[in-house]
Design a protein around this motif. Structure first.
Motif, short mmCIF file in Angstrom:
data_model
loop_
_atom_site.label_atom_id
_atom_site.label_comp_id
_atom_site.label_asym_id
_atom_site.label_seq_id
_atom_site.Cartn_x
_atom_site.Cartn_y
_atom_site.Cartn_z
N LEU A 5 0.63 -1.10 -0.14
CA LEU A 5 0.02 0.14 0.39
C LEU A 5 1.02 1.16 0.40
N GLU A 6 2.08 1.38 0.60
CA GLU A 6 2.67 2.49 0.56
C GLU A 6 3.46 2.68 -0.26
N GLU A 7 3.60 1.49 -0.93
CA GLU A 7 4.54 2.29 -2.13
C GLU A 7 3.38 2.28 -3.38
N ILE A 8 2.71 2.11 -3.37
CA ILE A 8 1.48 2.33 -4.32
C ILE A 8 1.72 3.61 -4.50
N ARG A 9 0.45 4.12 -3.23
CA ARG A 9 0.61 5.38 -2.86
C ARG A 9 1.25 6.53 -2.97
N LYS A 10 2.64 6.27 -2.53
CA LYS A 10 3.69 6.78 -2.85
C LYS A 10 3.88 7.15 -4.77
N GLN A 11 3.30 6.25 -5.50
CA GLN A 11 3.62 5.88 -7.08
C GLN A 11 2.53 6.63 -7.43
N ARG A 12 1.76 6.87 -6.66
CA ARG A 12 0.99 8.00 -7.34
C ARG A 12 0.35 9.16 -6.83
N GLY A 13 1.24 9.61 -5.71
CA GLY A 13 1.45 11.47 -5.32
C GLY A 13 0.75 11.60 -4.29
N LEU A 19 -5.72 10.10 0.95
CA LEU A 19 -6.43 8.58 0.59
C LEU A 19 -7.14 7.95 1.58
N ALA A 20 -6.86 8.37 2.60
CA ALA A 20 -7.85 8.33 4.04
C ALA A 20 -9.29 8.52 3.44
N LYS A 21 -8.87 10.40 2.91
CA LYS A 21 -10.41 10.70 2.67
C LYS A 21 -11.19 10.43 1.42
N ALA A 22 -9.78 9.87 0.54
CA ALA A 22 -10.91 9.04 -0.31
C ALA A 22 -11.60 7.59 -0.30
N LEU A 23 -10.91 7.02 1.03
CA LEU A 23 -11.38 5.75 1.44
C LEU A 23 -12.63 6.08 2.39
N GLU A 24 -12.88 7.64 2.92
CA GLU A 24 -13.90 7.70 3.78
C GLU A 24 -13.14 6.63 4.87
N VAL A 25 -11.89 6.53 5.97
CA VAL A 25 -11.50 6.18 6.52
C VAL A 25 -10.59 7.59 7.24
N SER A 26 -9.31 6.54 8.39
CA SER A 26 -8.72 7.71 9.21
C SER A 26 -7.71 7.19 8.79
N THR A 29 -5.57 4.01 9.89
CA THR A 29 -5.82 3.54 9.80
C THR A 29 -5.51 3.20 8.23
N ILE A 30 -5.35 4.05 7.34
CA ILE A 30 -4.12 3.72 6.47
C ILE A 30 -2.43 3.82 6.85
N SER A 31 -2.23 4.77 8.10
CA SER A 31 -1.20 4.21 8.65
C SER A 31 -0.59 2.91 8.93
N ALA A 32 -1.50 2.46 9.72
CA ALA A 32 -1.56 1.24 10.70
C ALA A 32 -1.60 -0.49 9.33
N ILE A 33 -2.53 0.00 8.00
CA ILE A 33 -2.43 -1.14 7.57
C ILE A 33 -0.71 -0.53 7.02
N GLU A 34 -0.20 0.06 5.95
CA GLU A 34 0.63 0.29 5.75
C GLU A 34 2.35 -0.23 6.59
N ASN A 35 1.54 0.27 7.70
CA ASN A 35 3.33 -0.46 9.12
C ASN A 35 3.01 -2.32 9.62
N GLY A 36 1.75 -3.00 8.44
CA GLY A 36 1.45 -4.42 8.99
C GLY A 36 1.19 -4.26 10.36
N ALA A 49 -8.32 -1.62 -3.81
CA ALA A 49 -7.89 -2.29 -4.47
C ALA A 49 -8.69 -1.78 -5.71
N ARG A 50 -10.49 -0.72 -5.63
CA ARG A 50 -11.17 -0.01 -6.81
C ARG A 50 -10.71 1.01 -7.05
N PHE A 51 -10.37 1.84 -6.19
CA PHE A 51 -9.55 3.21 -5.67
C PHE A 51 -8.47 3.15 -6.15
N PHE A 52 -7.13 1.81 -6.87
CA PHE A 52 -6.28 2.15 -7.26
C PHE A 52 -6.46 1.02 -8.69
#
Length: 70
Positions: A5-13, A19-26, A29-36, A49-52
């Motif tokens: 997720l972090e790699e893909i998010r950064k590739q998309r700038g 990303l959190a706003k687009a997915l309607e999460v905090s 939450t994004i940070s916790a997912i990226e950090n495993g 997946a659909r967003f990307f």
């Protein structure tokens, strides 16, 4: 479960906040997912997946524990 997720998010700038706003999460939450530290629900995984415009398998890597016969 590992993820790209972090790699893909950064590739998309995108920032975590954007990303959190687009997915309607905090952002947390994004940070916790990226950090495993957190595995998303199947619904959130589909939203990501659909967003990307990727498959879940392109983003999330499931690693089965190896089982050995004795």
């Amino acid at each position: 479960m590992k993820n790209r997720l972090e790699e893909i998010r950064k590739q998309r700038g995108l920032t975590q906040e954007a990303l959190a706003k687009a997915l309607e999460v905090s952002r947390q939450t994004i940070s916790a997912i990226e950090n495993g530290q957190y595995n998303p629900s199947i619904l959130l995984a589909f939203k990501i997946a659909r967003f990307f415009e990727m498959t879940i398998e392109d983003i999330f890597i499931y690693e089965e524990e190896e089982q050995y016969e004795t």
